[in-house]
Scaffold this active site. Structure first.
Site, short mmCIF file in Angstrom:
data_model
loop_
_atom_site.label_atom_id
_atom_site.label_comp_id
_atom_site.label_asym_id
_atom_site.label_seq_id
_atom_site.Cartn_x
_atom_site.Cartn_y
_atom_site.Cartn_z
N TYR A 237 -35.77 -83.69 -44.78
CA TYR A 237 -36.14 -82.37 -45.33
C TYR A 237 -37.35 -82.45 -46.25
O TYR A 237 -37.53 -81.59 -47.12
CB TYR A 237 -34.95 -81.75 -46.06
CG TYR A 237 -33.92 -81.13 -45.11
CD1 TYR A 237 -34.28 -80.15 -44.18
CD2 TYR A 237 -32.58 -81.51 -45.17
CE1 TYR A 237 -33.34 -79.58 -43.33
CE2 TYR A 237 -31.63 -80.94 -44.32
CZ TYR A 237 -32.02 -79.97 -43.40
OH TYR A 237 -31.09 -79.40 -42.56
N PHE B 237 -34.23 -73.99 -52.74
CA PHE B 237 -33.00 -74.33 -52.04
C PHE B 237 -32.89 -75.81 -51.69
O PHE B 237 -31.90 -76.24 -51.10
CB PHE B 237 -32.82 -73.47 -50.77
CG PHE B 237 -33.89 -73.65 -49.71
CD1 PHE B 237 -33.83 -74.71 -48.80
CD2 PHE B 237 -34.95 -72.76 -49.62
CE1 PHE B 237 -34.80 -74.88 -47.82
CE2 PHE B 237 -35.93 -72.92 -48.63
CZ PHE B 237 -35.85 -73.99 -47.73
N ARG C 162 -33.71 -74.64 -30.18
CA ARG C 162 -33.95 -73.66 -31.26
C ARG C 162 -33.49 -72.28 -30.82
O ARG C 162 -32.96 -71.50 -31.62
CB ARG C 162 -35.44 -73.62 -31.61
CG ARG C 162 -36.00 -74.92 -32.16
CD ARG C 162 -35.74 -75.13 -33.61
NE ARG C 162 -36.43 -74.19 -34.45
CZ ARG C 162 -36.40 -74.25 -35.79
NH1 ARG C 162 -35.70 -75.20 -36.40
NH2 ARG C 162 -37.04 -73.37 -36.52
N THR D 58 -32.50 -68.75 -38.60
CA THR D 58 -32.02 -69.59 -39.71
C THR D 58 -30.89 -68.92 -40.49
O THR D 58 -29.90 -69.57 -40.84
CB THR D 58 -33.19 -69.89 -40.68
OG1 THR D 58 -34.26 -70.49 -39.92
CG2 THR D 58 -32.77 -70.84 -41.77
N ARG E 165 -25.64 -69.89 -34.27
CA ARG E 165 -25.54 -69.35 -35.63
C ARG E 165 -25.04 -67.91 -35.62
O ARG E 165 -24.28 -67.50 -36.50
CB ARG E 165 -26.90 -69.46 -36.31
CG ARG E 165 -27.27 -70.91 -36.65
CD ARG E 165 -28.75 -71.04 -36.94
NE ARG E 165 -29.11 -72.34 -37.52
CZ ARG E 165 -30.36 -72.73 -37.70
NH1 ARG E 165 -31.37 -71.93 -37.32
NH2 ARG E 165 -30.63 -73.92 -38.23
N HIS F 262 -28.80 -78.07 -37.18
CA HIS F 262 -30.24 -78.31 -37.31
C HIS F 262 -30.79 -78.65 -35.93
O HIS F 262 -30.14 -79.37 -35.17
CB HIS F 262 -30.52 -79.49 -38.25
CG HIS F 262 -31.93 -79.99 -38.11
ND1 HIS F 262 -32.99 -79.41 -38.78
CD2 HIS F 262 -32.47 -80.97 -37.33
CE1 HIS F 262 -34.10 -80.03 -38.42
NE2 HIS F 262 -33.82 -80.98 -37.54
P1 IDP Z 1 -34.32 -74.10 -39.74
O1 IDP Z 1 -33.08 -74.96 -39.96
O2 IDP Z 1 -33.99 -72.85 -38.98
O3 IDP Z 1 -35.49 -74.86 -39.17
P2 IDP Z 1 -35.71 -74.18 -42.31
O4 IDP Z 1 -36.54 -73.07 -42.84
O5 IDP Z 1 -36.41 -75.40 -41.82
O6 IDP Z 1 -34.75 -73.55 -41.20
O7 IDP Z 1 -34.70 -74.59 -43.47
C1 IDP Z 1 -33.94 -75.75 -43.38
C2 IDP Z 1 -32.52 -75.47 -43.80
O8 IDP Z 1 -32.50 -75.15 -45.20
C3 IDP Z 1 -31.88 -74.25 -43.14
O9 IDP Z 1 -31.35 -74.54 -41.86
C4 IDP Z 1 -30.81 -73.86 -44.13
O10 IDP Z 1 -29.66 -74.71 -44.03
C5 IDP Z 1 -31.51 -74.16 -45.46
N1 IDP Z 1 -32.18 -72.99 -46.00
C6 IDP Z 1 -33.34 -72.43 -45.57
N2 IDP Z 1 -33.68 -71.38 -46.33
C7 IDP Z 1 -32.73 -71.28 -47.27
C8 IDP Z 1 -32.51 -70.36 -48.37
O11 IDP Z 1 -33.29 -69.44 -48.62
N3 IDP Z 1 -31.38 -70.56 -49.13
C9 IDP Z 1 -30.51 -71.57 -48.89
N4 IDP Z 1 -30.67 -72.46 -47.86
C10 IDP Z 1 -31.77 -72.30 -47.07
MG MG Z 2 -36.62 -76.37 -40.02
#
Ligand code: IDP
Ligand code: MG
Length: 145
Positions: free
Chosen positions: A55, A63, A91, A97, A108, A125
């Site tokens: 990450y 977050f 995806r 997300t 999801r 993920h």
């Molecule tokens: P993705 O998993 O759809 O690629 P990303 O933006 O890469 O989304 O974010 C990684 C992970 O971080 C998300 O899957 C989710 O678990 C967490 N996440 C993303 N945005 C937030 C937020 O605004 N609050 C809390 N957790 C978040």
């Molecule tokens: Mg991501």
């Protein structure tokens, strides 16, 4: 546009919420039903080092720390999946997300919701590009890099 004519790999994680809720099989079922191959599979509790590398792009975001805390709270299932266009394809299977608004029919959207920390617990993920998939495979499956 994504070139979907070549076989590629993606890295999937069933996150601790999915593992705890017994949804690992359901996620893997959807991957296989779509026609992707499981090339490697492991159940493990992620280390801080693995999660920091995985990450890295989110380091510094509000977050980030809660996300690492959540992701290390129990076992995950890591998988390498294979197939033409599987990066974009998974995806699409995963959905948006935020699980509250994710479309029905997606992992999801069908199986996720807000459990108190909005967006965070969204079951899976999936790598977002061929390059990040290869980087993530090196983190979770160094023997397959
Ligand atoms: P993705 O998993 O759809 O690629 P990303 O933006 O890469 O989304 O974010 C990684 C992970 O971080 C998300 O899957 C989710 O678990 C967490 N996440 C993303 N945005 C937030 C937020 O605004 N609050 C809390 N957790 C978040
Ligand atoms: Mg991501």
């Amino acid at each position: 546009m994504t070139d979907t004519t070549q076989t590629e790999r993606s890295l999937v994680l069933v996150k601790p919420d999915g593992y705890r809720r017994g949804l690992t099989g359901e996620v893997l079922r959807r991957i296989e039903a779509k026609g992707y191959t499981l090339a490697a599979l492991a159940v493990l509790t992620p280390t801080r080092e693995q999660l920091g590398a995985h990450y890295a792009e989110h380091d510094g975001k509000p977050f980030y720390e809660p996300l690492l805390e959540f992701m290390s709270s129990g076992p995950v299932t890591a998988a390498i999946i294979e197939g033409q266009g599987c990066v974009a394809g998974f995806r699409s299977l995963a959905g948006a997300t935020d699980p509250t608004g994710a479309a029905p029919g997606t992992i999801r959207g069908d199986l996720g919701r807000d459990w108190g920390v909005a967006v965070q617990q969204n079951i899976v993920h999936g790598s977002d590009a061929r390059e990040s998939a290869e980087q993530e495979i090196a983190i979770w499956f160094p023997d397959h890099a």
